[in-house]
Design a protein around this motif. Structure first.
Motif, PDB file in Angstrom:
ATOM      1  N   LEU A  51       0.855  -1.181   0.000  1.00 22.67           N
ATOM      2  CA  LEU A  51       0.000   0.000   0.000  1.00 22.67           C
ATOM      3  C   LEU A  51       0.886   1.224   0.000  1.00 22.67           C
ATOM      4  CD1 LEU A  51      -2.914  -0.395   2.593  1.00 22.67           C
ATOM      5  CD2 LEU A  51      -3.122  -0.125   0.115  1.00 22.67           C
ATOM      6  N   ARG A  52       0.360   2.287  -0.599  1.00 23.66           N
ATOM      7  CA  ARG A  52       1.050   3.564  -0.541  1.00 23.66           C
ATOM      8  C   ARG A  52       0.070   4.574   0.041  1.00 23.66           C
ATOM      9  NH1 ARG A  52       5.494   5.908  -4.043  1.00 23.66           N
ATOM     10  NH2 ARG A  52       5.204   8.159  -4.120  1.00 23.66           N
ATOM     11  N   LEU A  53       0.393   5.028   1.221  1.00 27.28           N
ATOM     12  CA  LEU A  53      -0.429   6.025   1.883  1.00 27.28           C
ATOM     13  C   LEU A  53       0.120   7.410   1.571  1.00 27.28           C
ATOM     14  CD1 LEU A  53      -0.756   4.326   5.383  1.00 27.28           C
ATOM     15  CD2 LEU A  53      -2.220   4.044   3.385  1.00 27.28           C
ATOM     16  N   SER A  54      -0.765   8.364   1.426  1.00 26.69           N
ATOM     17  CA  SER A  54      -0.357   9.732   1.149  1.00 26.69           C
ATOM     18  C   SER A  54      -0.929  10.684   2.180  1.00 26.69           C
ATOM     19  CB  SER A  54      -0.830  10.164  -0.243  1.00 26.69           C
ATOM     20  OG  SER A  54      -0.118   9.514  -1.254  1.00 26.69           O
ATOM     21  N   CYS A  55      -0.197  11.730   2.434  1.00 29.64           N
ATOM     22  CA  CYS A  55      -0.614  12.771   3.373  1.00 29.64           C
ATOM     23  C   CYS A  55      -0.490  14.107   2.656  1.00 29.64           C
ATOM     24  CB  CYS A  55       0.277  12.740   4.607  1.00 29.64           C
ATOM     25  SG  CYS A  55      -0.049  14.026   5.820  1.00 29.64           S
ATOM     26  N   VAL A  56      -1.586  14.832   2.600  1.00 34.12           N
ATOM     27  CA  VAL A  56      -1.587  16.146   1.960  1.00 34.12           C
ATOM     28  C   VAL A  56      -2.100  17.158   2.965  1.00 34.12           C
ATOM     29  CG1 VAL A  56      -3.915  15.863   1.008  1.00 34.12           C
ATOM     30  CG2 VAL A  56      -2.292  17.413  -0.102  1.00 34.12           C
ATOM     31  N   ALA A  57      -1.618  18.376   2.845  1.00 25.22           N
ATOM     32  CA  ALA A  57      -1.999  19.430   3.781  1.00 25.22           C
ATOM     33  C   ALA A  57      -2.677  20.578   3.060  1.00 25.22           C
ATOM     34  CB  ALA A  57      -0.775  19.946   4.524  1.00 25.22           C
ATOM     35  N   SER A  58      -3.585  21.203   3.768  1.00 24.64           N
ATOM     36  CA  SER A  58      -4.156  22.459   3.292  1.00 24.64           C
ATOM     37  C   SER A  58      -3.549  23.600   4.084  1.00 24.64           C
ATOM     38  CB  SER A  58      -5.675  22.458   3.464  1.00 24.64           C
ATOM     39  OG  SER A  58      -6.015  22.349   4.823  1.00 24.64           O
ATOM     40  N   VAL A  59      -3.426  24.735   3.459  1.00 21.37           N
ATOM     41  CA  VAL A  59      -2.894  25.979   4.050  1.00 21.37           C
ATOM     42  C   VAL A  59      -1.365  25.942   4.138  1.00 21.37           C
ATOM     43  CG1 VAL A  59      -2.919  27.596   5.985  1.00 21.37           C
ATOM     44  CG2 VAL A  59      -5.011  26.351   5.348  1.00 21.37           C
ATOM     45  N   VAL A  94       6.386  17.218  -6.270  1.00 20.32           N
ATOM     46  CA  VAL A  94       5.490  17.798  -7.271  1.00 20.32           C
ATOM     47  C   VAL A  94       4.141  18.115  -6.641  1.00 20.32           C
ATOM     48  CG1 VAL A  94       4.271  17.357  -9.430  1.00 20.32           C
ATOM     49  CG2 VAL A  94       6.656  16.632  -9.165  1.00 20.32           C
ATOM     50  N   ASN A  95       3.637  17.155  -5.870  1.00 22.72           N
ATOM     51  CA  ASN A  95       2.322  17.321  -5.276  1.00 22.72           C
ATOM     52  C   ASN A  95       2.369  17.816  -3.834  1.00 22.72           C
ATOM     53  OD1 ASN A  95       0.725  16.283  -7.547  1.00 22.72           O
ATOM     54  ND2 ASN A  95       1.744  14.333  -7.095  1.00 22.72           N
ATOM     55  N   HIS A  96       3.609  17.992  -3.311  1.00 25.54           N
ATOM     56  CA  HIS A  96       3.788  18.503  -1.938  1.00 25.54           C
ATOM     57  C   HIS A  96       3.098  17.592  -0.926  1.00 25.54           C
ATOM     58  CE1 HIS A  96       5.431  22.009  -3.853  1.00 25.54           C
ATOM     59  NE2 HIS A  96       4.302  22.198  -4.511  1.00 25.54           N
ATOM     60  N   THR A  97       3.261  16.321  -1.138  1.00 25.97           N
ATOM     61  CA  THR A  97       2.699  15.350  -0.203  1.00 25.97           C
ATOM     62  C   THR A  97       3.829  14.515   0.400  1.00 25.97           C
ATOM     63  OG1 THR A  97       2.383  13.701  -1.947  1.00 25.97           O
ATOM     64  CG2 THR A  97       0.539  15.193  -1.502  1.00 25.97           C
ATOM     65  N   VAL A  98       3.498  13.783   1.409  1.00 21.10           N
ATOM     66  CA  VAL A  98       4.413  12.810   2.014  1.00 21.10           C
ATOM     67  C   VAL A  98       3.738  11.449   1.947  1.00 21.10           C
ATOM     68  CG1 VAL A  98       5.572  12.057   4.117  1.00 21.10           C
ATOM     69  CG2 VAL A  98       5.543  14.484   3.510  1.00 21.10           C
ATOM     70  N   TYR A  99       4.473  10.477   1.480  1.00 24.57           N
ATOM     71  CA  TYR A  99       3.885   9.145   1.340  1.00 24.57           C
ATOM     72  C   TYR A  99       4.560   8.160   2.287  1.00 24.57           C
ATOM     73  CZ  TYR A  99       8.005   8.141  -1.532  1.00 24.57           C
ATOM     74  OH  TYR A  99       9.295   7.981  -1.980  1.00 24.57           O
ATOM     75  N   LEU A 100       3.848   7.080   2.531  1.00 23.20           N
ATOM     76  CA  LEU A 100       4.402   5.940   3.258  1.00 23.20           C
ATOM     77  C   LEU A 100       4.115   4.703   2.412  1.00 23.20           C
ATOM     78  CD1 LEU A 100       5.748   4.819   5.854  1.00 23.20           C
ATOM     79  CD2 LEU A 100       3.427   4.365   6.697  1.00 23.20           C
ATOM     80  N   GLN A 101       5.136   4.147   1.861  1.00 28.47           N
ATOM     81  CA  GLN A 101       5.017   2.915   1.081  1.00 28.47           C
ATOM     82  C   GLN A 101       5.223   1.735   2.028  1.00 28.47           C
ATOM     83  OE1 GLN A 101       4.455   2.446  -2.346  1.00 28.47           O
ATOM     84  NE2 GLN A 101       4.426   0.247  -1.943  1.00 28.47           N
ATOM     85  N   MET A 102       4.225   0.883   2.095  1.00 27.03           N
ATOM     86  CA  MET A 102       4.297  -0.288   2.967  1.00 27.03           C
ATOM     87  C   MET A 102       4.233  -1.532   2.109  1.00 27.03           C
ATOM     88  SD  MET A 102       4.353   0.384   6.332  1.00 27.03           S
ATOM     89  CE  MET A 102       3.508  -1.001   7.084  1.00 27.03           C
ATOM     90  N   ASN A 103       5.214  -2.413   2.278  1.00 26.89           N
ATOM     91  CA  ASN A 103       5.278  -3.650   1.506  1.00 26.89           C
ATOM     92  C   ASN A 103       5.148  -4.854   2.436  1.00 26.89           C
ATOM     93  OD1 ASN A 103       5.841  -2.125  -0.859  1.00 26.89           O
ATOM     94  ND2 ASN A 103       8.008  -2.069  -0.294  1.00 26.89           N
ATOM     95  N   ASN A 104       4.836  -5.979   1.820  1.00 22.82           N
ATOM     96  CA  ASN A 104       4.735  -7.234   2.562  1.00 22.82           C
ATOM     97  C   ASN A 104       3.867  -7.071   3.818  1.00 22.82           C
ATOM     98  OD1 ASN A 104       5.200  -9.941   3.140  1.00 22.82           O
ATOM     99  ND2 ASN A 104       7.145  -9.530   4.192  1.00 22.82           N
ATOM    100  N   LEU A 105       2.687  -6.542   3.602  1.00 27.46           N
ATOM    101  CA  LEU A 105       1.800  -6.253   4.728  1.00 27.46           C
ATOM    102  C   LEU A 105       1.366  -7.522   5.431  1.00 27.46           C
ATOM    103  CD1 LEU A 105      -0.177  -3.404   3.030  1.00 27.46           C
ATOM    104  CD2 LEU A 105       1.037  -3.183   5.204  1.00 27.46           C
ATOM    105  N   ARG A 106       1.210  -7.406   6.731  1.00 30.17           N
ATOM    106  CA  ARG A 106       0.820  -8.534   7.586  1.00 30.17           C
ATOM    107  C   ARG A 106      -0.478  -8.177   8.300  1.00 30.17           C
ATOM    108  NH1 ARG A 106       6.762  -8.370   9.936  1.00 30.17           N
ATOM    109  NH2 ARG A 106       5.704  -7.131  11.540  1.00 30.17           N
TER     110      ARG A 106
END
Length: 126
Positions: A18-26, A75-87
């Motif tokens: 999964l790839r989670l993304s975090c975006v901010a306003s302001v 580019v999108n000013h976000t921070v992601y968390l890539q999680m592999n081999n999820l349990r």
């Protein structure tokens, strides 16, 4: 009003990614230290990964080290968390949090983060 919004959660099978993304306003996350946390029912909140300035190494909890990658999408000013081999024990609500990079102390999972998102649910089950 600053808001952080997480996305990318869902129901996945064990072994998936999964790839989670975090975006901010302001605010722009480029100027903030950002960490990902998670909290499962009945458990304490757990810091998973933290990204600060370009000259500082990213931090990872032992529970996700080798399976998680935190990064910035400039580019999108976000921070992601890539999680592999999820349990299955990765199932939790995942939150992102942000604090300005110019705070006087090193940014760790114990830092008092200024802004928090509402969370995105990740469920790992077959």
């Amino acid at each position: 009003q600053v808001q952080l919004v997480e996305s990318g959660g869902g129901l996945v099978q064990p072994g998936s990614s999964l790839r989670l993304s975090c975006v901010a306003s302001v605010i722009t996350l480029d100027y903030y230290g950002v960490a990902w946390f998670r909290q499962a029912p009945g458990k304490e909140r757990e810091g998973l990964a933290c990204i600060t300035s370009i000259d500082e190494p990213n931090r990872y909890a032992d529970s996700v080290k080798g399976r998680a990658t935190i990064g910035r999408d400039s580019v999108n000013h976000t921070v992601y968390l890539q999680m592999n081999n999820l349990r299955p024990d990765d199932s939790a609500v995942y939150y992102c949090a942000a604090v300005p990079l110019d705070v006087p102390d090193a940014i760790t999972f114990s830092t008092r983060f200024h802004y928090w998102g509402q969370g995105t649910q990740v469920t790992v089950a077959s």
